[in-house]
Design an enzyme around this catalytic site. Structure first.
Site: not given
Length: 321
Positions: A79, A162-163, A237-239, A268, A289-292
C-alpha cells in the site's frame, strides 16, 4: 497494450521473496523475471529493458527512473508508496499502481494482538513463568503485574480510513468507546470525532492508521506523547516515521505513558542504533513489520498485484497513485 508494438512486455519483480504467496501469470504474452531481493546499486541493471517494475520495498528513485527509458508501469506490491519517486514517474508518464485494502483482517487482528498483550501484561507474566517464579509461588497464581480490561475504555484512532474502521469494529466488539481523528469528516454513528490533541489526551489507547507523508512525519513527538495519559497505550501498525522514536523511548523509560506496541520502524531493516530496537521493557512490544503478512492477506495482495498489471495492459489502469 500501452507499450511498444514490437516488444513483448518485460516484467521484473525486484524483491519476490518479500511476498510468500502464489503469483499467477498475467493473462497476456509477457516475459517475467524474479529476483529474490535487489540492492539499491542493482536496480538500474535489473530493470534495464523492463516495461513493468514490481517492487514491495526496494526504492525506485528519480536517478534510476531517468536511466530506464522502457519503463511504463511501476506495480507496488504494497500500500505504501514512499519508496517510489511518484513525481519522477508522473513526469515520464509512468503509471504507478499500489495495493489497497488487502489486509483488512490481518492488520486489525495484529493491532489487537499487541493491545491485548500490553493491557494484560502478557510479556511480564510469561517472563515470570519462564524464570520459575510461578513454581515458587505460595499461592495458586501470580499477581505481580496489573491487568486491565479493554471494555469501557476509549480507543482513539488516528486515521479513519478502511483500516481504522476495521480496528473500530473490533474495538466495539470488546466493548470499547471509539474516538477518531481524520483528514475527512468522520460521519459515523457511535464514533466521537476529536482534534488530535484532544484525542491523545482523552484516549486509553491510541492506534495509528495513516500513510507516511511530509505532513504526517513525526506526527507523534515529545509534545504529543506528553498529552497522553500515564496509563495510555500507543499502537503503531502503520509507518514507523509517524512517531519520533527517540521521544517514545524516553517516554517509555520515564513511565510517562503506559506502553507501546509497534510493528514498524522509521528504517527497515532497522539500524542497530535505533532507540526502540534494544528497548527491553515489559510494556513495549516490537514486531518485525508482519501485521500485514497473514497467509490470506499475502495471497490477496498477490492476486491484486496481477490484477493491477492486467488492468494497465488493457489500457484501464486501476489503483493509480
Amino acid at each position: 497494450m500501452p507499450t511498444r508494438e514490437h516488444a513483448m512486455p518485460r516484467i521484473v519483480f525486484l524483491d519476490r521473496d518479500s511476498l510468500q504467496a502464489r503469483v499467477r501469470a498475467p493473462a497476456f504474452d509477457h516475459d517475467w523475471q524474479d529476483h529474490a531481493g535487489t540492492a539499491q546499486d542493482q536496480v538500474v541493471q535489473r530493470l534495464a529493458g523492463a516495461t513493468v517494475a514490481i517492487t514491495n520495498k526496494v526504492p525506485l528513485r528519480a536517478a534510476a527512473i531517468e536511466q530506464l527509458p522502457d519503463l511504463r508501469m511501476v506495480a507496488i506490491a504494497a500500500t505504501g508508496t514512499d519508496n517510489v519517486d511518484l513525481a519522477a514517474c508522473r513526469a515520464r508518464g509512468i503509471v504507478v499502481s499500489n495495493i489497497r485494502n488487502y489486509s483488512l483482517v490481518s492488520v486489525p487482528e495484529h493491532c489487537f494482538t499487541l493491545l491485548l498483550a500490553l493491557r494484560r501484561n502478557l510479556r511480564a507474566y510469561v517472563a515470570d513463568v519462564e524464570a520459575g517464579r510461578w513454581e515458587r509461588s505460595p499461592r495458586f497464581c501470580l499477581l505481580d503485574h496489573p491487568i486491565g480490561d479493554l471494555a469501557g475504555s476509549r480507543l482513539g484512532i488516528v486515521g479513519y480510513g478502511a483500516l481504522g474502521k476495521k480496528v473500530a469494529q473490533l474495538g466495539r466488539a470488546f466493548g470499547m468507546e471509539i474516538a477518531a481523528t481524520s483528514r475527512s469528516k468522520v460521519a459515523e454513528p457511535g464514533v466521537t470525532e476529536l482534534p488530535l490533541d484532544e484525542l491523545l489526551a482523552s484516549s486509553d489507547v491510541v492506534s495509528l492508521h495513516l500513510p507516511l507523508t511530509d505532513a504526517t512525519r513525526h506526527l507523534i513527538g515529545a509534545r504529543e506523547l506528553g498529552l497522553m495519559q500515564p496509563h495510555a497505550l500507543l499502537i503503531n501498525t502503520a509507518r514507523g516515521g509517524l512517531v519520533d522514536e527517540a521521544a517514545l523511548a524516553a517516554a517509555l523509560r520515564d513511565g510517562r505513558i503506559g506502553g507501546a506496541g509497534f510493528d514498524v520502524l522509521s528504517q527497515e531493516p532497522p539500524s542497530p542504533d535505533n532507540p526502540l530496537l534494544r528497548l527491553r521493557l515489559p510494556n513495549f512490544i516490537l514486531t518485525p513489520h508482519v501485521a500485514w503478512a497473514s497467509g490470506g492477506a499475502m495471497q490477496t495482495l498477490a492476486d491484486m498485484l496481477v490484477d493491477n498489471i492486467e488492468a494497465w495492459a488493457a489500457g484501464r489502469p486501476t489503483n493509480v497513485v
